[in-house]
Scaffold this motif. Structure first.
Motif, PDB file in Angstrom:
ATOM      1  N   SER A 175     -12.095   2.805  -8.399  1.00  0.00           N
ATOM      2  CA  SER A 175     -11.839   2.540  -6.816  1.00  0.00           C
ATOM      3  C   SER A 175     -10.879   3.668  -6.126  1.00  0.00           C
ATOM      4  O   SER A 175      -9.787   3.911  -6.902  1.00  0.00           O
ATOM      5  CB  SER A 175     -11.662   1.135  -6.805  1.00  0.00           C
ATOM      6  OG  SER A 175     -10.379   1.053  -7.522  1.00  0.00           O
TER       7      SER A 175
ATOM      8  N   ASP B 203      -9.460   5.658  -2.132  1.00  0.00           N
ATOM      9  CA  ASP B 203      -9.135   5.850  -0.837  1.00  0.00           C
ATOM     10  C   ASP B 203     -10.370   5.435  -0.083  1.00  0.00           C
ATOM     11  O   ASP B 203     -11.328   5.679  -0.429  1.00  0.00           O
ATOM     12  CB  ASP B 203      -8.409   7.056  -0.332  1.00  0.00           C
ATOM     13  CG  ASP B 203      -7.149   7.227  -0.944  1.00  0.00           C
ATOM     14  OD1 ASP B 203      -6.338   6.273  -0.842  1.00  0.00           O
ATOM     15  OD2 ASP B 203      -6.668   8.409  -1.047  1.00  0.00           O
ATOM     16  N   ASP B 204     -10.274   4.947   1.148  1.00  0.00           N
ATOM     17  CA  ASP B 204     -11.445   4.444   2.254  1.00  0.00           C
ATOM     18  C   ASP B 204     -12.644   4.007   1.646  1.00  0.00           C
ATOM     19  O   ASP B 204     -13.739   4.201   1.698  1.00  0.00           O
ATOM     20  CB  ASP B 204     -12.059   6.297   2.610  1.00  0.00           C
ATOM     21  CG  ASP B 204     -11.082   7.122   3.158  1.00  0.00           C
ATOM     22  OD1 ASP B 204     -10.166   6.538   3.984  1.00  0.00           O
ATOM     23  OD2 ASP B 204     -10.916   8.263   3.059  1.00  0.00           O
ATOM     24  N   ASN B 205     -12.155   2.878   0.565  1.00  0.00           N
ATOM     25  CA  ASN B 205     -12.761   1.967   0.143  1.00  0.00           C
ATOM     26  C   ASN B 205     -14.080   2.566  -0.545  1.00  0.00           C
ATOM     27  O   ASN B 205     -15.015   2.231  -0.809  1.00  0.00           O
ATOM     28  CB  ASN B 205     -13.507   0.917   1.058  1.00  0.00           C
ATOM     29  CG  ASN B 205     -12.485   0.222   1.747  1.00  0.00           C
ATOM     30  OD1 ASN B 205     -11.669  -0.079   1.046  1.00  0.00           O
ATOM     31  ND2 ASN B 205     -12.732  -0.038   3.084  1.00  0.00           N
ATOM     32  N   GLN B 206     -13.785   3.661  -1.589  1.00  0.00           N
ATOM     33  CA  GLN B 206     -14.550   4.561  -2.219  1.00  0.00           C
ATOM     34  C   GLN B 206     -14.604   3.560  -3.593  1.00  0.00           C
ATOM     35  O   GLN B 206     -13.502   3.535  -4.193  1.00  0.00           O
ATOM     36  CB  GLN B 206     -14.336   5.837  -2.380  1.00  0.00           C
ATOM     37  CG  GLN B 206     -14.342   6.808  -1.258  1.00  0.00           C
ATOM     38  CD  GLN B 206     -13.988   8.060  -1.710  1.00  0.00           C
ATOM     39  OE1 GLN B 206     -13.588   8.452  -2.596  1.00  0.00           O
ATOM     40  NE2 GLN B 206     -14.186   8.912  -0.453  1.00  0.00           N
TER      41      GLN B 206
ATOM     42  N   ASN C 107     -19.905   1.872  -3.538  1.00  0.00           N
ATOM     43  CA  ASN C 107     -19.278   1.700  -1.805  1.00  0.00           C
ATOM     44  C   ASN C 107     -19.718   0.397  -1.274  1.00  0.00           C
ATOM     45  O   ASN C 107     -20.007   0.519  -0.330  1.00  0.00           O
ATOM     46  CB  ASN C 107     -19.752   2.755  -1.365  1.00  0.00           C
ATOM     47  CG  ASN C 107     -19.233   4.291  -1.746  1.00  0.00           C
ATOM     48  OD1 ASN C 107     -18.074   4.278  -2.161  1.00  0.00           O
ATOM     49  ND2 ASN C 107     -19.853   5.299  -1.550  1.00  0.00           N
TER      50      ASN C 107
ATOM     51  N   LYS D  89      -6.177   0.546  -5.810  1.00  0.00           N
ATOM     52  CA  LYS D  89      -6.763   1.668  -6.553  1.00  0.00           C
ATOM     53  C   LYS D  89      -6.539   1.756  -8.039  1.00  0.00           C
ATOM     54  O   LYS D  89      -5.751   1.263  -8.457  1.00  0.00           O
ATOM     55  CB  LYS D  89      -6.729   3.116  -5.712  1.00  0.00           C
ATOM     56  CG  LYS D  89      -6.760   3.084  -4.287  1.00  0.00           C
ATOM     57  CD  LYS D  89      -6.349   4.214  -3.844  1.00  0.00           C
ATOM     58  CE  LYS D  89      -5.024   4.876  -3.829  1.00  0.00           C
ATOM     59  NZ  LYS D  89      -4.660   5.880  -2.979  1.00  0.00           N
TER      60      LYS D  89
ATOM     61  N   GLU E 123       0.971  -1.204   0.014  1.00  0.00           N
ATOM     62  CA  GLU E 123       0.091  -0.020   0.117  1.00  0.00           C
ATOM     63  C   GLU E 123       1.092   1.124  -0.053  1.00  0.00           C
ATOM     64  O   GLU E 123       0.630   2.112  -0.488  1.00  0.00           O
ATOM     65  CB  GLU E 123      -1.002  -0.108   1.207  1.00  0.00           C
ATOM     66  CG  GLU E 123      -2.121  -1.032   1.184  1.00  0.00           C
ATOM     67  CD  GLU E 123      -2.783  -1.020   2.343  1.00  0.00           C
ATOM     68  OE1 GLU E 123      -2.525  -0.581   3.560  1.00  0.00           O
ATOM     69  OE2 GLU E 123      -3.870  -1.916   2.409  1.00  0.00           O
TER      70      GLU E 123
END
Length: 878
Positions: free
Chosen positions: A564, A566-569, A470, A477, A63
């Motif tokens: 896709s 950050d923060d699983n968006q 989401n 990403k 990551e």
């Protein structure tokens, strides 16, 4: 006691010889010293704990190396120390678990550790070959052979595209040359100062005047002789630069020399080699290196010796026409050698191709092509006038254009970036790829310094329908568009088109076969720390796992765009969102251009890639472990096998081992079979002795398996009509797998709260199941083996075919041979393991004696489809 794997400061490198010799000595010296099942199970759990700690570190490093923020080398050193400590603990416990059956594993770790430590210390390759044929270039030679050599060799070795016969002169040869000619101190002085024009000129001249070291001259003579033997005495070579950063993240296009049409003999090659080396020491080249954060003189030069192609025509491909035309390919072509196109010396033909599953030629323009470059053999190359007739002709037919486009798309998909490709077609019509490097596409309307703002504009509204939003966990990403391919079973992996968005029920390390060619991966079930997740980060494939219902929401064959972040968006749009894709491509941060970042990223090549995929292959041996990830995968699979073997050994001598039944408890369930249990801890709720009711089963996997066996309608009584030879065949086959008559008739389950190993016998066929089911998906697995039967070998094989279809539909990797089937699956959530075990329980009951009524492929297919649909009725074909 199992060895702990808690984190901490860097540990001293383990003396594995002492650990192995002590454990081996004790087992041989002490009678009956084989570990008890509980002890082996403890070792197994410690191996899992160490592997999990290792994967967590790999995930964190992957990551942070994604390029979104900076960190110094101290982070990398600290993270790697934690990784080494964790994987060392795993190997120590693995050695105890397997009675030191795989001592080569520690040697593999030592080799990997040496490579990583060298990279951390910024040292070049130490030792190794001076000259390497392209076909022998392996994963760990990337730095030694340089970017250009490495890329072209990978195109030939991995993609199997046609490249010229070639060899690499390594950076080790560079060091040998500089040392032989006493130039090391002058190079060090250059490294320690600003660019001094005179010092650079002097070093350039000294390289040209230098002597080829005898060992390198011998290698040149040997390699050129091999090429002459294969291609004839008149073959010539292009000697091309391949510095250790060249054609990696940066092209160095035009910075270094290339010598064309060099005679294929050691003396001529040596002279050309010095010309290429000397081009490293030029004021312009050094200024370019400084721009990339490289200190003067740090770069080392590898060189490629590539056989010249007697080209009918040559040219260049851009796999992306521009930032606003990402789905368009440009192909330039001119008669003769490609230098005319590369150097802009002629008005070449231009072909415009639209990408897609089947590329389409949408425009062609015939260039003037007033001149062409031709090969004059020993007299070198010459620029000549093109005949009037040839000027008016297309260099390429439509079929050749589309073939080149298909190869270009394959390379772009594999390298995960637009490509600048050089190619040639010889006079026999054979197409050769000569070079491929990353193509940098900049949007003319975007300032390079405004990248941070671009991240915000990427979220501008898109008016396409939203299919999914989401849900799930983002592993890698990115932004990608393509056609959805919904994978129903692992056998379909070979059918996945390049560039597809693969949608699967759960993730699998077996996806590595297609990951380099995929646009993206989306799974219903999975974890960001799985084997597959690490591979996706390595190949920069946008990946979202644990979505829950992607296989039902996304339709096979539909076009979609995945964004896709950050923060699983996560957003998946129906159709191709061209504007969003353009914005996302522009958001790559400048951090990727910093040498310190690139150096740390290169370390991951020895950590994250997964080469050990299929445990059923002969290549699944410790010597083939190339990375830390390979070590983890190997230990996990072999640890499971050791548990299976241990439980089998316990079953064969169970009455003697447990003192005539002491420790054994019968499972009291309403089934036409008797099951005895051995509890390693937590497998049976409550204390006491005697029979165990279904409600008292504490073992999660055993409870799921028995639940399936208890399902209404799955057991059948079939009246058998067997011939004597069939019965004899079944009995003979059975003796190969029962081993010890003392275990006959005993269905034994070795259990704990999260584990079951169960051996089951029905007549003359045998089932063996091993499963671990915990709250940590990457620990979980199911191993299932089925063999035997009393009917003819044809009927038994048909039953295996039917079972294999059912198991494949549940995601298993299958290996079959005759009436033997081995099935494996791993990295599943606990709920999914339980669901599959329930299905296996039903299948075990359903298939009992089923071979007696199977007489055709159609019958096997029909029963498999019925089982998958929840129909467990059977009837003998009339």
């Amino acid at each position: 006691m199992p060895v702990g794997v808690a984190g901490g400061k860097a540990m001293a490198r383990t003396s594995w010889a002492g650990v192995r010799s002590l454990s081996g000595f004790l087992r041989k010296a002490l009678p009956g010293s084989a570990p008890a099942p509980k002890v082996l199970f403890g070792y197994f759990q410690s191996v899992l704990a160490g592997n999990n700690s290792s994967l967590e570190v790999i995930t964190d490093m992957g990551e942070k190396l994604g390029g979104d923020y900076l960190f110094d080398v101290n982070y990398t050193r600290s993270a790697y120390d934690s990784l080494y400590e964790a994987i060392s603990g795993s190997i120590e416990n693995f050695s105890l678990l397997t009675d030191d059956h795989y001592p080569q594993l520690a040697n593999s770790l030592t080799r990997i550790d040496n490579l990583v430590q060298r990279m951390l210390a910024s040292r070049g390759p130490e030792g190794g070959p001076l000259v390497v044929p392209y076909g022998e270039i392996t994963w760990d030679m990337a730095e030694a052979v340089g970017g250009k050599n490495g890329n072209l060799a990978e195109i030939g070795n991995a993609l199997r595209l046609t490249i010229p016969e070639s060899f690499a002169v390594t950076t080790v040869a560079f060091d040998v040359f500089m040392a032989h000619n006493c130039l090391v101190d002058r190079l060090a002085a250059l490294t320690a100062t600003e660019i001094d024009d005179q010092a650079v000129a002097d070093l350039h001249a000294a390289v040209l005047a230098g002597e080829i070291p005898p060992e390198l001259a011998d290698d040149f003579a040997r390699e050129t002789a091999k090429i002459r033997d294969r291609l004839g005495p008149n073959v010539t070579l292009a000697m091309r630069s391949s510095a250790d950063e060249e054609d990696g993240d940066f092209s160095f296009a035009g910075q270094f020399a290339s010598m064309l049409n060099v005679p294929c003999n050691g003396v001529a090659i040596g002279k050309a080699y010095k010309e290429v080396l000397a081009s490293l020491f030029h004021v312009d080249a050094l200024a370019y290196q400084q721009h990339l954060g490289l200190s003067p003189g740090r770069l080392k030069m590898a060189v490629g010796g590539v056989t010249m192609i007697d080209a009918r025509c040559s040219g260049v491909i851009y796999t992306v026409a521009s930032s606003i035309e990402p789905d368009t390919i440009l192909i330039n072509a001119a008669w003769g050698l490609g230098v005319a196109v590369v150097d802009g010396k002629t008005d070449a033909d231009l072909y415009t191709v639209a990408k897609g599953e089947e590329p389409k030629l949408i425009k062609s323009r015939i260039g003037a092509k007033e001149t062409m470059v031709v090969n004059r053999g020993d007299d070198g190359i010459e620029t000549v006038a093109t005949s009037t007739e040839m000027q008016a002709q297309n260099c390429l037919s439509e079929a050749e254009v589309l073939d080149l486009a298909g190869q270009a798309i394959a390379m772009e998909t594999y390298f995960k970036a637009p490509q600048d490709i050089e190619w040639a077609i010889d006079r026999e019509g054979r197409c050769f790829i000569l070079q491929a490097r990353g193509l940098r596409i900049d949007d003319p309307g975007t300032d390079e310094e405004d990248n941070d703002a671009v991240l915000e504009t990427a979220s501008e509204p898109c008016h396409l329908p939203v299919l999914l939003e989401n849900q799930g966990a983002v592993v890698q990403k990115g932004a990608v568009a393509g056609k959805i391919f919904v994978l129903k079973n692992a056998d379909e992996l070979e059918l996945v088109p390049r560039g597809s968005i693969l949608v699967a029920h759960h993730d699998s390390p077996h996806f590595v076969r297609v990951i380099p060619f995929l646009g993206a991966i989306i799974t219903d079930v999975g974890a960001p720390t799985s084997h597959m997740a690490s591979i996706c980060r390595e190949f920069n494939v946008p990946t979202v796992v644990n979505v829950g219902n992607a296989t039902t929401l996304l339709a096979h064959g539909q076009e979609a765009t995945l964004i896709s972040g950050d923060d699983n968006q996560v957003t998946i749009y129906a159709g191709i969102a061209h504007e969003l894709l353009k914005q996302q491509r522009q958001s790559a941060l400048k951090v990727r251009e910093l040498y310190e970042f690139r150096r740390q990223k290169y370390i991951m090549r020895y950590i994250a890639p997964l080469n050990m995929v299929n445990p059923l292959e002969e290549e699944f041996v410790p010597e083939k472990c190339k990375t830390v990830h390979d070590l983890i995968r190997f230990m996990h699979e072999k640890s499971v096998q050791e548990l299976v073997a241990s439980a089998t050994r316990q079953g064969r001598g169970v009455m003697g081992v447990f003192g005539g039944g002491k420790g054994l408890r019968r499972l009291a369930v309403d089934l036409p079979m008797q099951v005895m249990t051995i509890d390693l801890g937590g497998g049976i709720n409550g204390g006491g002795r005697g029979d165990v009711a279904f409600e008292a089963i504490g073992s999660t996997p055993l409870r799921a398996l028995i639940s399936g066996m208890k399902h209404p309608g799955v057991w059948h009584d079939v009246a058998l009509g067997l011939q004597g030879k069939d019965l004899l065949s079944g009995m003979t086959r059975a003796s190969d797998f029962t081993g010890n008559a003392g275990a006959a008739g005993v269905n034994l389950a070795v259990i704990s709260k999260e584990y079951v190993n169960m051996s089951m016998r029905f007549g003359y066929h045998f089932n063996m199941l091993d499963s671990y089911c915990s709250d940590t998906p990457r620990n979980n697995h199911i191993y299932f083996r089925f063999v035997g039967g009393a009917a003819s070998i044809n009927s038994r094989s048909l039953r295996i075919k039917m079972m294999a279809k059912i198991m494949s539909a549940n995601g298993f990797i299958i290996k079959t041979k005759g009436d033997l089937m081995v099935a494996r699956i791993s990295n599943l959530r606990s709920e999914e393991v339980q669901r599959i075990l329930d299905q296996i329980g039903r299948l075990v009951a359903f298939t009992r004696q089923l071979d007696a009524i199977l007489d055709s492929d159609a019958a096997a297919e029909r029963l498999a489809d019925a089982f998958l649909a929840g129909d467990y009725s059977i009837s003998r074909p009339s």
